[in-house]
Design a protein around this motif. Structure first.
Motif: not given
Length: 170
Positions: A140-145, A164-169
């Motif tokens: 959602p932040d536009g970065q390649l997950a 991705y969510g667990k990585a705090g991103r």
């Protein structure tokens, strides 16, 4: 004749390399910069990744001659339909005439937009695939997950979103 044979042989070699079985293998993202993508879809509209911020975006590279690509397209359609915070764009990555791509799409419809990528002049900011199918999962932040080489499915997408969510991103 010789040119046609060489062209045909090169096309077959490309097909073999591109569709080599590597199902779901993920690559580590190379950068944290927002991914840029703006393309005209097959129905004449514009798909701009920046307009999709706040959602997960599945960017799927495919070709009409790639059987693993064909197999995963319905899975991507179902995933998008089941997740309100997920959209997708399919990028036809092939040299075939546009008429052939449109014929394929009529035979194999999906519920997300499709566009055709010029292999010689790809859109700026897009890391082109080394094999097909290739799927980029954009956060959602536009970065390649995550970048997947090989077919994706709901389980792989769910795992990548959770990681991705667990990585705090996320």
């Amino acid at each position: 004749m010789k040119h046609a044979l060489l062209h045909g042989a090169a096309y077959v070699l490309l097909a073999l390399l591109v569709c080599a079985p590597r199902a779901g293998r993920a690559q580590t993202p190379r950068t944290d910069a927002p991914v840029q993508l703006a393309v005209q879809t097959l129905d004449g509209k514009t798909f701009n990744l920046a307009s999709e911020r706040g959602k997960w975006v599945i960017v799927n590279f495919w070709a009409t001659w790639c059987s693993p690509c064909l197999a995963e397209m319905p899975d991507i359609s179902r995933y998008v339909a089941a997740h309100k915070n997920v959209v997708a764009i399919g990028l036809a990555y092939q040299p075939e005439p546009l008429a052939d791509v449109l014929k394929f799409v009529r035979k194999h419809p999906v519920n997300y937009p499709l566009a055709r990528i010029d292999m010689q002049h790809p859109p700026a900011g897009v890391q082109m695939p080394m094999g097909l199918p290739t799927t980029d999962l954009i956060a959602p932040d536009g970065q390649l997950a995550k970048r997947f080489i090989g077919p994706v499915n709901a389980k792989l997408l769910d795992a990548a979103i959770a990681a991705y969510g667990k990585a705090g991103r996320g």
